[in-house]
Design a protein around this motif. Sequence first.
Motif, PDB file in Angstrom:
ATOM      1  N   HIS A   1       0.840  -1.200   0.000  1.00 25.20           N
ATOM      2  CA  HIS A   1       0.000   0.000   0.000  1.00 25.20           C
ATOM      3  C   HIS A   1       0.877   1.252   0.000  1.00 25.20           C
ATOM      4  O   HIS A   1       2.036   1.215   0.420  1.00 25.20           O
ATOM      5  N   VAL A   2       0.293   2.353  -0.463  1.00 24.33           N
ATOM      6  CA  VAL A   2       0.915   3.663  -0.303  1.00 24.33           C
ATOM      7  C   VAL A   2       0.177   4.340   0.841  1.00 24.33           C
ATOM      8  O   VAL A   2      -0.971   4.764   0.691  1.00 24.33           O
ATOM      9  N   SER A   3       0.812   4.418   2.002  1.00 29.58           N
ATOM     10  CA  SER A   3       0.167   4.880   3.225  1.00 29.58           C
ATOM     11  C   SER A   3       0.790   6.180   3.703  1.00 29.58           C
ATOM     12  O   SER A   3       1.998   6.388   3.572  1.00 29.58           O
TER      13      SER A   3
ATOM     14  N   PRO B   1      14.297   1.828  10.798  1.00 30.53           N
ATOM     15  CA  PRO B   1      15.302   2.413  11.696  1.00 30.53           C
ATOM     16  C   PRO B   1      16.442   3.114  10.983  1.00 30.53           C
ATOM     17  O   PRO B   1      17.095   3.986  11.563  1.00 30.53           O
ATOM     18  N   GLU B   2      16.670   2.802   9.720  1.00 29.17           N
ATOM     19  CA  GLU B   2      17.802   3.405   9.016  1.00 29.17           C
ATOM     20  C   GLU B   2      17.569   4.869   8.656  1.00 29.17           C
ATOM     21  O   GLU B   2      18.524   5.596   8.357  1.00 29.17           O
ATOM     22  N   ILE B   3      16.316   5.352   8.698  1.00 25.27           N
ATOM     23  CA  ILE B   3      16.091   6.735   8.277  1.00 25.27           C
ATOM     24  C   ILE B   3      16.298   7.719   9.418  1.00 25.27           C
ATOM     25  O   ILE B   3      16.574   8.895   9.189  1.00 25.27           O
TER      26      ILE B   3
ATOM     27  N   ARG C   1       8.480  10.680   1.713  1.00 27.42           N
ATOM     28  CA  ARG C   1       8.095   9.351   1.235  1.00 27.42           C
ATOM     29  C   ARG C   1       9.238   8.358   1.446  1.00 27.42           C
ATOM     30  O   ARG C   1      10.374   8.626   1.072  1.00 27.42           O
ATOM     31  N   TYR C   2       8.912   7.183   2.045  1.00 28.13           N
ATOM     32  CA  TYR C   2       9.915   6.155   2.303  1.00 28.13           C
ATOM     33  C   TYR C   2       9.429   4.812   1.746  1.00 28.13           C
ATOM     34  O   TYR C   2       8.312   4.373   2.067  1.00 28.13           O
ATOM     35  N   PRO C   3      10.258   4.114   0.940  1.00 24.33           N
ATOM     36  CA  PRO C   3       9.887   2.764   0.498  1.00 24.33           C
ATOM     37  C   PRO C   3      10.034   1.772   1.646  1.00 24.33           C
ATOM     38  O   PRO C   3      10.930   1.897   2.492  1.00 24.33           O
ATOM     39  N   LEU C   4       9.153   0.782   1.698  1.00 25.65           N
ATOM     40  CA  LEU C   4       9.179  -0.237   2.745  1.00 25.65           C
ATOM     41  C   LEU C   4       9.865  -1.498   2.235  1.00 25.65           C
ATOM     42  O   LEU C   4       9.737  -1.844   1.053  1.00 25.65           O
ATOM     43  N   PRO C   5      10.569  -2.214   3.103  1.00 22.13           N
ATOM     44  CA  PRO C   5      11.347  -3.379   2.645  1.00 22.13           C
ATOM     45  C   PRO C   5      10.502  -4.508   2.083  1.00 22.13           C
ATOM     46  O   PRO C   5      10.964  -5.246   1.210  1.00 22.13           O
TER      47      PRO C   5
ATOM     48  N   ILE D   1       4.515   7.384   4.012  1.00 24.75           N
ATOM     49  CA  ILE D   1       4.748   8.828   3.981  1.00 24.75           C
ATOM     50  C   ILE D   1       4.553   9.377   5.386  1.00 24.75           C
ATOM     51  O   ILE D   1       3.498   9.193   5.997  1.00 24.75           O
ATOM     52  N   ASP D   2       5.583  10.031   5.891  1.00 20.99           N
ATOM     53  CA  ASP D   2       5.510  10.703   7.197  1.00 20.99           C
ATOM     54  C   ASP D   2       5.104  12.146   6.943  1.00 20.99           C
ATOM     55  O   ASP D   2       5.700  12.823   6.108  1.00 20.99           O
TER      56      ASP D   2
END
Length: 356
Positions: A214-216, A235-237, A260-264, A270-271
């Motif tokens: 999903h794009v959340s 945790p890496e961000i 926007r951050y991609p998930l593994p 998106i924060d």
Amino acid sequence: MAKQRKLNKGQLRRMQANQQKRLQQAEAPATPELETDASSLGAPEAGTVVSRFGQQAIICTPTEPDLRCHIRRSVDSLVCGDVVVWRRLQQSTNDVVGVIEAVQPRSSLLSRPDYYDGLKPVAANVDQILIVSSVLPAFSTQIIDRYLVACEDIEVTPVIILNKADLLADIEADAAAEIQSALAMYQAIGYQVLQVSAKQAASLISLQQVLDDHVSIVVGQSGVGKSSLVNALLPEIDAEVGAVSDNSGLGQHTTTVATRYPLPNGGVLIDSPGIREFALWHLEPERVAWCFKDFRPYLGRCKFRDCKHLDDPECALQQAVETGDLYALRMYNFHRIIESMTLKKPSRVTPRGKKS
């Protein structure tokens, strides 16, 4: 900044036609009229906006994660999550590698009303909105219902998340019971509810499953722990985390722009910046009522067409509350939203620091 006016259908058609024209220009070969400008640019490419800073934006492509680009002045609106057409500069300067020329049509757009700036877009092309509340600062169904109205209005799936659930054991029993009762209410209405803690990895498994594919976007008041949740999931961000003010009991803003951050395991998170209050004055009262989805079976069944759902005779919604078919808390929150729209809706927007 001037308020963004509500556009009529003709204006919307013209805006969409102009947008399509820019897309076609971006995709077309260089013409004599564009040759001077296009000579220093590469072929059109697709990208997605990671975050925006003034007249520049960070975009990503399937093979390149962080590319800084200028934004053409002809691009009317650009937010995190937008899919764009951009061209690479033949000679990059100051870490800027390209120019964004057009924005592709959006599948969804989450916007936030601002008293000074009108309706401000926050993020585009999301299909899931995570409404984060917490035990501290004070749990608020009023804020949750405001976000639920926004989700229903743009037809994007909401997920209600109680963060800092580990603190339930540390507060008074009556307060904890009130929170659990409210969460049970939302579940009964048909919303998905999760109780998590950024400090307890096991509690995040259900959240990770909800995020897959999903794009959340994460939304909620300042201080509810949105960035802490993002850090726990990624945790890496190392997103900046703020504390709750000892003086006001309110959260402090840490995230300043939507990112926007991609998930593994697939999907995107998106924060978004935290806010103290989410206004809804851009909607009509009838639309707000429809966006309370448990109200829908009763809408149109009141005796009077202009029923305000207060003490009006034979109000179908009030009767449903009396019989226990509607939650009194939802009705209370609905009227507080309508009341706030009447009190705070700006009649005319002027630049900051000026009186209207």
